[in-house]
Scaffold this motif. Structure first.
Motif, short mmCIF file in Angstrom:
data_model
loop_
_atom_site.label_atom_id
_atom_site.label_comp_id
_atom_site.label_asym_id
_atom_site.label_seq_id
_atom_site.Cartn_x
_atom_site.Cartn_y
_atom_site.Cartn_z
N LEU A 1 0.92 -1.23 0.04
CA LEU A 1 0.08 -0.14 -0.12
C LEU A 1 1.11 1.29 -0.08
CD1 LEU A 1 -2.64 -0.92 2.71
CD2 LEU A 1 -2.65 -1.44 -0.02
N ALA A 2 0.60 2.12 -0.85
CA ALA A 2 1.19 3.41 -0.93
C ALA A 2 0.69 4.75 -0.66
CB ALA A 2 2.04 3.30 -2.20
N ALA A 3 1.26 5.76 -0.54
CA ALA A 3 0.74 7.25 -0.26
C ALA A 3 1.53 7.90 -1.23
CB ALA A 3 1.00 7.76 1.21
N GLN A 4 0.88 8.99 -2.17
CA GLN A 4 1.54 9.76 -2.92
C GLN A 4 1.83 11.09 -2.56
OE1 GLN A 4 -0.43 10.28 -6.60
NE2 GLN A 4 -2.42 10.26 -5.65
N TYR A 5 2.82 11.66 -2.64
CA TYR A 5 3.00 13.38 -2.33
C TYR A 5 3.44 13.87 -3.67
CZ TYR A 5 5.02 17.60 -0.58
OH TYR A 5 5.26 18.89 -0.33
N VAL A 6 2.32 15.09 -3.77
CA VAL A 6 2.67 15.79 -4.87
C VAL A 6 2.77 17.41 -4.50
CG1 VAL A 6 1.42 14.29 -6.52
CG2 VAL A 6 0.18 16.08 -5.15
N ARG A 7 3.51 18.06 -5.30
CA ARG A 7 3.85 19.69 -4.79
C ARG A 7 3.97 20.34 -5.96
NH1 ARG A 7 7.77 23.14 -4.72
NH2 ARG A 7 9.32 21.33 -5.28
#
Length: 545
Positions: free
Chosen positions: A15-21
């Motif tokens: 399971l993964a989380a994504q970080y975008v900026r």
């Protein structure tokens, strides 16, 4: 994009989380594009994205102001986290930190908690090997250097625009206004407070503002140069007239000082007095680093008037030594018919009484330095000396008692004010019982407006015998600041203030004593840093003397 060759077993099924900026870099870094690329990577690696953390419009040079990344770091270290992998488009989206160790530190916090950070669009592997570590360090350095170069380019561009007369700041100040123009110089309208241009090719110029504001700026210069009115008195005068500054607030002396010293009122555009590149702390630049443009916009006052005000300011207190201040005071006391604090404030070219109080610990100390002995409305020199001795003795007596009770006490230069435990300010004063204007003996009472204390202690003295009679202890809020009362035995104020009358300073020990605070469950807190309590239920009774 990195392919899934030889790595699907390592990430598959997790399971993964994504970080975008996205800041303002390029459209290629839009959050939608980042999410699309991360989704393709997750599908290729058989990852399931269960959480998204997004910082839109945020700079990457610091962690400050990036709530999504802060939340991600917090969730990653939580025992109940729902993911074991963090997907980021590339190293620059994680951040363009100026210190590569800072960027690595935040990634290390995740890895230490068992969460792997994977950069989807980078060519290096994510197995934690030496080659990958070296490449990440190089990429972090390049990301930080990109921000430094971009910041320098933007700064140089702003300086060039300032040289051409375009305004680069926010509100220009009282009497001036910002006007928006397009690339051809055509006026598009006035920019009000908190308004910004929306088209990159538009520019901002400064023009004279409303007529009444322009007239008031010129009147301020006239008051200051030709009538000798100081900044503080000008501010008081405008406030008395009900005139507000450009923000709709009362005037302060600093606002007047800014008007009298700012080159923009003679049409000069100055940029880069201060700078805070890359979200660093703001610092002042030397004049050699400033960008100046003479005649950038129409002046409100002429150069000769501005230089006259500048000359007067050059001789003001901040540029005078202690000896020069005393020399001016000595000349004044030897020639003036009326020597008083108010007369000092009225005298043109003489520093204010607050300046002497600040430099020498009180106006009386400055008088003593120039050999002047003031007289006090019917009080003889002997009584005046008794008054000074009484306040010194009373302050020392209270200070010794407080120190003996375990408090830390700091004493002001003039010996009239003490600060207890860096929290409570107590000011002492002596009031003589004297006959005023042929009437019965009385004493005067006024709450100090300069450096207003938390507690005001008055030691009453009998002028006939120089003996101390009693103490009056007033907390803040009881007396109206600046309002003077004349009290005599039997007056209505005398009866009203009897509750604040004590025979000695022991009430100060009770006022400064700490007490436990009651918690929500009714128990007493033992935390050492509580505020002071007045112990209203157990306070000593006022004296009957």
């Amino acid at each position: 994009m990195q392919q899934a060759v030889g790595a699907s077993t390592f990430l598959a099924g997790r399971l993964a989380a994504q970080y975008v900026r996205m800041s303002t870099d390029h459209q290629q870094y839009s959050t939608d594009n980042q999410k699309r690329a991360i989704a393709d990577f997750a599908a290729a690696q058989d990852l399931t994205i269960v959480a998204t953390y997004e910082d839109a419009g945020k700079s990457g040079v610091t962690l400050k102001g990036r709530p999504a990344l802060l939340q991600l770091l917090q969730d990653a270290q939580a025992i109940t986290r729902a993911f074991s992998v963090v997907l980021v488009y590339d190293v620059s989206r994680w951040g363009r930190f100026q210190d590569v160790d800072e960027s690595a530190h935040y990634e290390y916090l995740c890895r230490q908690a068992g969460v792997q950070v994977v950069y989807c669009a980078e060519s290096f592997s994510y197995d934690g090997g030496a080659a990958a570590t070296l490449m990440k360090t190089l990429k972090r350095t390049m990301a930080g250097e990109y921000s430094r170069e971009l910041s320098e380019k933007v700064f140089i561009g702003q300086c060039r625009l300032a040289e051409r007369g375009f305004w680069q700041g926010a509100a220009p100040g009282y009497g001036l206004q910002r006007v928006l123009v397009d690339s051809s110089g055509t006026v598009k309208g006035t920019l009000h407070h908190w308004e910004h241009k929306s088209i990159q090719t538009d520019r901002v110029i400064v023009t004279p503002g409303k007529e009444h504001e322009v007239a008031l700026v010129r009147r301020i210069y006239d008051w200051y140069i030709h009538q000798g009115v100081g900044c503080r008195r000008i501010a008081d005068r405008l406030n008395a007239f009900g005139i507000c500054n450009s923000h709709g607030r009362p005037w302060k002396s600093q606002y007047i000082s800014d008007i009298l010293s700012s080159d923009k009122y003679v049409g000069t555009n100055i940029y880069a007095r201060t700078s805070n590149k890359l979200s660093a702390n703001r610092h002042r630049n030397p004049p050699s680093k400033w960008t100046r443009s003479e005649g950038a916009f129409p002046p409100l006052i002429d150069r000769a008037t501005f230089e006259a005000a500048k000359t007067i300011r050059a001789h003001k207190t901040q540029n005078l030594s202690d000896d020069e201040l005393l020399e001016k005071l000595g000349e004044f006391v030897n020639s003036a018919e009326d020597v008083s604090a108010d007369a000092i404030d009225r005298e043109a070219g003489l520093p204010a009484r607050k300046t002497y109080s600040r430099r020498f610990g009180g106006l009386q100390n400055a008088y003593a330095r120039v050999g002047y002995q003031p007289s006090y409305r019917g009080a003889s020199p002997e009584v005046s000396r008794a008054s000074r001795a009484a306040i010194q003795h009373g302050t020392r007596e209270a200070t010794d008692a407080l120190i003996a009770a375990g408090h830390r006490v700091d004493i002001s230069m003039d010996g009239t004010t003490i600060r207890v435990d860096d929290e409570l300010v107590i000011r002492f004063a002596v009031r003589m019982i004297l006959p005023y204007d042929g009437r019965s003996p009385r004493w005067r009472l006024r709450w100090p407006t300069y450096r207003s204390p938390d507690i005001f202690v008055i030691l009453r003295l009998d002028a006939a015998f120089g003996a101390r009679l009693d103490f009056y202890v007033f907390p803040r809020g009881i007396l109206v600041p600046g309002c003077e009362l004349s009290l005599s035995t039997g007056s209505r104020y005398f009866e009203r203030f009897k509750m604040f009358r004590y025979s000695d300073h022991s009430i100060l020990l009770e006022l400064t004593e700490r007490t436990s605070l009651e918690t929500a469950d009714g128990s007493l807190s033992s935390h050492p840093n509580h505020r002071y309590s007045s112990h209203a239920d157990s306070s000593p009774q006022p004296s009957d003397s």
